[in-house]
Design an enzyme around this catalytic site. Structure first.
Site, PDB file in Angstrom:
ATOM      1  CE  LYS A 181      -3.157  -8.512  -4.250  1.00 21.06           C
ATOM      2  NZ  LYS A 181      -3.510  -7.457  -3.244  1.00 21.06           N
ATOM      3  CG  PHE A 186      -0.260   0.461   2.499  1.00 26.17           C
ATOM      4  CD1 PHE A 186      -0.132   1.820   2.792  1.00 26.17           C
ATOM      5  CD2 PHE A 186       0.291  -0.449   3.388  1.00 26.17           C
ATOM      6  CE1 PHE A 186       0.512   2.249   3.954  1.00 26.17           C
ATOM      7  CE2 PHE A 186       0.941  -0.034   4.544  1.00 26.17           C
ATOM      8  CZ  PHE A 186       1.057   1.321   4.824  1.00 26.17           C
ATOM      9  NE  ARG A 232      -3.583  -2.797   3.972  1.00 26.34           N
ATOM     10  CZ  ARG A 232      -2.623  -2.843   4.874  1.00 26.34           C
ATOM     11  NH1 ARG A 232      -2.370  -1.798   5.623  1.00 26.34           N
ATOM     12  NH2 ARG A 232      -1.917  -3.931   5.040  1.00 26.34           N
ATOM     13  CB  CYS A 289      10.516  -0.332   2.621  1.00 30.51           C
ATOM     14  SG  CYS A 289      11.241   0.197   1.093  1.00 30.51           S
ATOM     15  CD  GLU A 299       8.594  -2.637   8.188  1.00 29.66           C
ATOM     16  OE1 GLU A 299       7.942  -3.681   7.993  1.00 29.66           O
ATOM     17  OE2 GLU A 299       9.084  -1.963   7.260  1.00 29.66           O
TER      18      GLU A 299
HETATM   19  P1  NAD Z   1       1.615  -6.563   3.100  1.00 30.87           P
HETATM   20  O1  NAD Z   1       2.665  -7.618   3.178  1.00 30.87           O
HETATM   21  O2  NAD Z   1       0.524  -6.578   4.100  1.00 30.87           O
HETATM   22  O3  NAD Z   1       0.887  -6.600   1.662  1.00 30.87           O
HETATM   23  C1  NAD Z   1       1.620  -6.622   0.461  1.00 30.87           C
HETATM   24  C2  NAD Z   1       0.792  -7.357  -0.596  1.00 30.87           C
HETATM   25  O4  NAD Z   1       0.598  -8.714  -0.165  1.00 30.87           O
HETATM   26  C3  NAD Z   1      -0.594  -6.759  -0.822  1.00 30.87           C
HETATM   27  O5  NAD Z   1      -0.866  -6.759  -2.217  1.00 30.87           O
HETATM   28  C4  NAD Z   1      -1.505  -7.705  -0.076  1.00 30.87           C
HETATM   29  O6  NAD Z   1      -2.790  -7.823  -0.656  1.00 30.87           O
HETATM   30  C5  NAD Z   1      -0.787  -9.047  -0.172  1.00 30.87           C
HETATM   31  N1  NAD Z   1      -1.054  -9.914   0.989  1.00 30.87           N
HETATM   32  C6  NAD Z   1      -1.264  -9.509   2.261  1.00 30.87           C
HETATM   33  N2  NAD Z   1      -1.460 -10.574   3.052  1.00 30.87           N
HETATM   34  C7  NAD Z   1      -1.376 -11.676   2.269  1.00 30.87           C
HETATM   35  C8  NAD Z   1      -1.480 -13.079   2.503  1.00 30.87           C
HETATM   36  N3  NAD Z   1      -1.730 -13.559   3.722  1.00 30.87           N
HETATM   37  N4  NAD Z   1      -1.318 -13.918   1.479  1.00 30.87           N
HETATM   38  C9  NAD Z   1      -1.060 -13.447   0.237  1.00 30.87           C
HETATM   39  N5  NAD Z   1      -0.950 -12.129  -0.049  1.00 30.87           N
HETATM   40  C10 NAD Z   1      -1.105 -11.249   0.945  1.00 30.87           C
HETATM   41  O7  NAD Z   1       2.394  -5.164   3.103  1.00 30.87           O
HETATM   42  P2  NAD Z   1       1.774  -3.708   3.198  1.00 30.87           P
HETATM   43  O8  NAD Z   1       1.273  -3.481   4.588  1.00 30.87           O
HETATM   44  O9  NAD Z   1       0.875  -3.434   2.063  1.00 30.87           O
HETATM   45  O10 NAD Z   1       3.089  -2.830   2.950  1.00 30.87           O
HETATM   46  C11 NAD Z   1       3.979  -2.465   3.965  1.00 30.87           C
HETATM   47  C12 NAD Z   1       5.157  -3.410   4.057  1.00 30.87           C
HETATM   48  O11 NAD Z   1       5.829  -3.452   2.801  1.00 30.87           O
HETATM   49  C13 NAD Z   1       6.206  -2.967   5.059  1.00 30.87           C
HETATM   50  O12 NAD Z   1       6.671  -4.091   5.736  1.00 30.87           O
HETATM   51  C14 NAD Z   1       7.297  -2.353   4.192  1.00 30.87           C
HETATM   52  O13 NAD Z   1       8.578  -2.364   4.765  1.00 30.87           O
HETATM   53  C15 NAD Z   1       7.223  -3.249   3.003  1.00 30.87           C
HETATM   54  N6  NAD Z   1       7.805  -2.608   1.838  1.00 30.87           N
HETATM   55  C16 NAD Z   1       9.026  -3.051   1.425  1.00 30.87           C
HETATM   56  C17 NAD Z   1       9.629  -2.452   0.336  1.00 30.87           C
HETATM   57  C18 NAD Z   1      10.963  -2.924  -0.144  1.00 30.87           C
HETATM   58  O14 NAD Z   1      11.349  -2.517  -1.218  1.00 30.87           O
HETATM   59  N7  NAD Z   1      11.694  -3.756   0.589  1.00 30.87           N
HETATM   60  C19 NAD Z   1       8.986  -1.401  -0.339  1.00 30.87           C
HETATM   61  C20 NAD Z   1       7.741  -0.992   0.110  1.00 30.87           C
HETATM   62  C21 NAD Z   1       7.166  -1.610   1.208  1.00 30.87           C
END
Ligand code: NAD
Length: 497
Positions: free
Chosen positions: A173, A149, A177, A281, A383
């Site tokens: 996908k 998100f 949110r 991140c 985090e």
């Molecule tokens: P998230 O892991 O909750 O969701 C990411 C994606 O995974 C979404 O599309 C979501 O629909 C999907 N998802 C969520 N739960 C799932 C499940 N149980 N099974 C399959 N798919 C699922 O992350 P978020 O809250 O949207 O984003 C924030 C996180 O992303 C933070 O931890 C941040 O550090 C990380 N992030 C990392 C980077 C990087 O480059 N390393 C960049 C941006 C964000």
């Protein structure tokens, strides 16, 4: 009736949905739209559309693919205000921050415009008598992206422009949110001339993700999100024979050396810790102060500077940052602050429950500063992903580096110092993927590649830039000879040398 954000499948926006979920404006706390949650059948339709589009797209000259990206870049610039408004409404980030996100996304489109150069391959003449050999980079087929998100426009743009110019078709996908800007941007790419089915967007949750991870027509998966989900994505995709890169969470430390320009460090830390409500991140969430003198100066100057922080709605560009993404996330961030205090840290500036006039129901957390945090504390280990800066006090640079190396995450880090030798030693030895020297958010530009180490990235290649060419293609090496009629050879049974 609230608007429904649907899918883009085979060039058409589709709003049919058996299941839906509310999308909130985090500044008001109100549900303003709904998003369709794709079931298995809908995702399979998107994959089928991508598969049908693949043969013609694979054979489209890279220059023609690149020309579509040139037009796409222009459309993104033309529509930047609308895109930033959508990001603000659903993510909550302030318009200037959304503009920065979009600009970094556009830079990935600009890099993808270089496709003909990037895909040139390698050629060797006369590797043997009259034998030439070359390597070319062929597309994988249908590939998928799953995005978080916190950068609804930029992170998808890390993925599909490069995947597409390399000749693949894509199923995205995005985060459920804040889905509106993603769908709008995908429609701009259609308008730029992308053939139907080459890029498909399916909104959804775990059901959609699991379909992408297990369908054998998907050849590779790029994921960006939290570490527990990244691990799940990586292991499931691998178990189903797919190439995968899964970028996860972070805990980014900044070392404040005793010789640092403290005013500059404080300025940089303000933006890097609290910008985008700490929901980056690469956010700097831990300042490691070397020596009590540096720590005391840092705390005093931060405390003063934080009095000027303005938290509020995205539309007022004089605000420094906005709300966090949901009410549940606000409660989680507040919980980390409470736990730090309970475990013995000193709360210097408390951002819990700030007053934001006119936005009483918004999901706000104000800038928070916590001193005397130690590695055993939950708020240090996990985090937080909120506007919280924690200060850890150490006695030496070695102690600071050991702390960073021992943390399970290794996304980004930074050192503030005037000592070139110390900075060089730090960047050479620290076990982190992206390092800043007096640069707080060392996010690589589009012509380098982005990725952390340790549990911040699962996979061999980093995201975007040169690594994306390798990730989204498979190498084929061709060895060729055209024997002339007069130079026939007899059979040889020795290995050619
Ligand atoms: P998230 O892991 O909750 O969701 C990411 C994606 O995974 C979404 O599309 C979501 O629909 C999907 N998802 C969520 N739960 C799932 C499940 N149980 N099974 C399959 N798919 C699922 O992350 P978020 O809250 O949207 O984003 C924030 C996180 O992303 C933070 O931890 C941040 O550090 C990380 N992030 C990392 C980077 C990087 O480059 N390393 C960049 C941006 C964000």
């Amino acid at each position: 009736m609230t608007a429904l954000v649907g899918h883009l499948i085979n060039g058409e926006v589709r709003s049919d949905a058996a299941r839906t979920q509310d999308v909130f404006n985090p500044a008001t706390g109100a549900a303003t739209r709904q998003v369709a949650l794709a079931g298995k059948d809908t995702v399979e339709e998107a994959i089928a559309a991508a598969e049908a589009a693949f043969p013609a797209w694979r054979n489209t000259p890279p220059l023609k693919r690149a020309r579509i990206m040139f037009r796409f870049k222009e459309l993104l610039e033309q529509h930047s205000e609308e895109i930033c408004r959508m990001i603000g409404e659903e993510h909550g980030k302030i318009s200037h921050d959304a503009a920065g996100e979009l600009q970094r996304g556009i830079e990935n489109v600009e890099y993808a415009c270089g496709a003909p150069q990037l895909l040139k391959g390698e050629h060797s003449k006369n590797v043997g008598p009259d034998i030439d050999s070359w390597s070319e980079f062929q597309p994988l087929g249908v590939v998928a992206g799953i995005t978080p998100f916190n950068f609804p426009a930029m992170v998808p743009l890390w993925m599909y422009p490069m995947a597409l110019v390399c000749g693949n078709c894509f199923v995205l996908k995005p985060s459920e949110r804040d889905p509106s800007s993603v769908l709008f941007i995908a429609q701009l790419l259609q308008e730029a001339g992308l053939p139907d089915g080459v890029l498909n967007v399916v909104n959804g949750d775990k059901e959609a993700v699991d379909t992408l991870l297990t369908d054998e027509r998907i050849k590779a998966v790029s994921f960006v999100g939290s570490t527990p989900i990244a691990e799940y994505i990586y292991s499931t995709a691998n178990a189903h024979g797919k190439r995968c890169q899964a970028l996860g969470g972070a805990k980014n430390h900044a070392i404040i050396m005793p010789d640092a320009d403290m005013d500059n460090a404080v300025n940089q830390l303000l933006g890097a810790a609290f910008g985008s409500s700490g929901e980056r991140c690469m956010a700097l969430s831990v300042a490691v102060a070397v020596g009590d003198q540096a720590a005391d100066a840092l705390i005093e100057k931060m405390q003063t500077a934080m009095q000027g922080l303005k938290v509020g709605a995205y539309s007022d560009s004089s605000n420094d940052f906005g709300p966090v993404i949901t009410g549940a996330h606000r409660d989680k961030v507040n919980g980390y602050i409470t736990s730090a205090v309970e475990q013995g840290a000193t709360l210097v500036v408390d951002g819990r429950n700030p007053e934001v006039a006119g936005h009483e129901d918004g999901f706000f957390v104000g800038g928070t500063l916590i001193d005397r945090v130690t590695p055993e504390m939950t708020s240090y280990q996990e985090e937080i992903f909120g506007p919280v800066l924690q200060v850890v006090r150490v006695n030496s640079m070695q102690e600071a580096m050991a702390l960073i190396d021992d943390h399970e995450y290794g996304n980004g880090t930074c050192i503030f110092t005037r000592d070139g030798e110390a900075a060089r030693y730090f960047s050479d030895n620290i076990q982190v993927g992206m390092v800043g020297i007096n640069v707080p958010l060392p996010v690589p530009v589009a012509y380098h590649s982005f990725g952390g180490w340790k549990r911040s990235l699962f996979g061999d290649l980093h995201a975007y830039g040169p690594d994306a060419v390798r990730f989204y293609t498979k190498r084929k090496t061709i060895t060729q000879r055209w024997p002339s009629a007069g130079v026939r050879e007899g059979a040889s049974f020795a290995f050619p040398s």
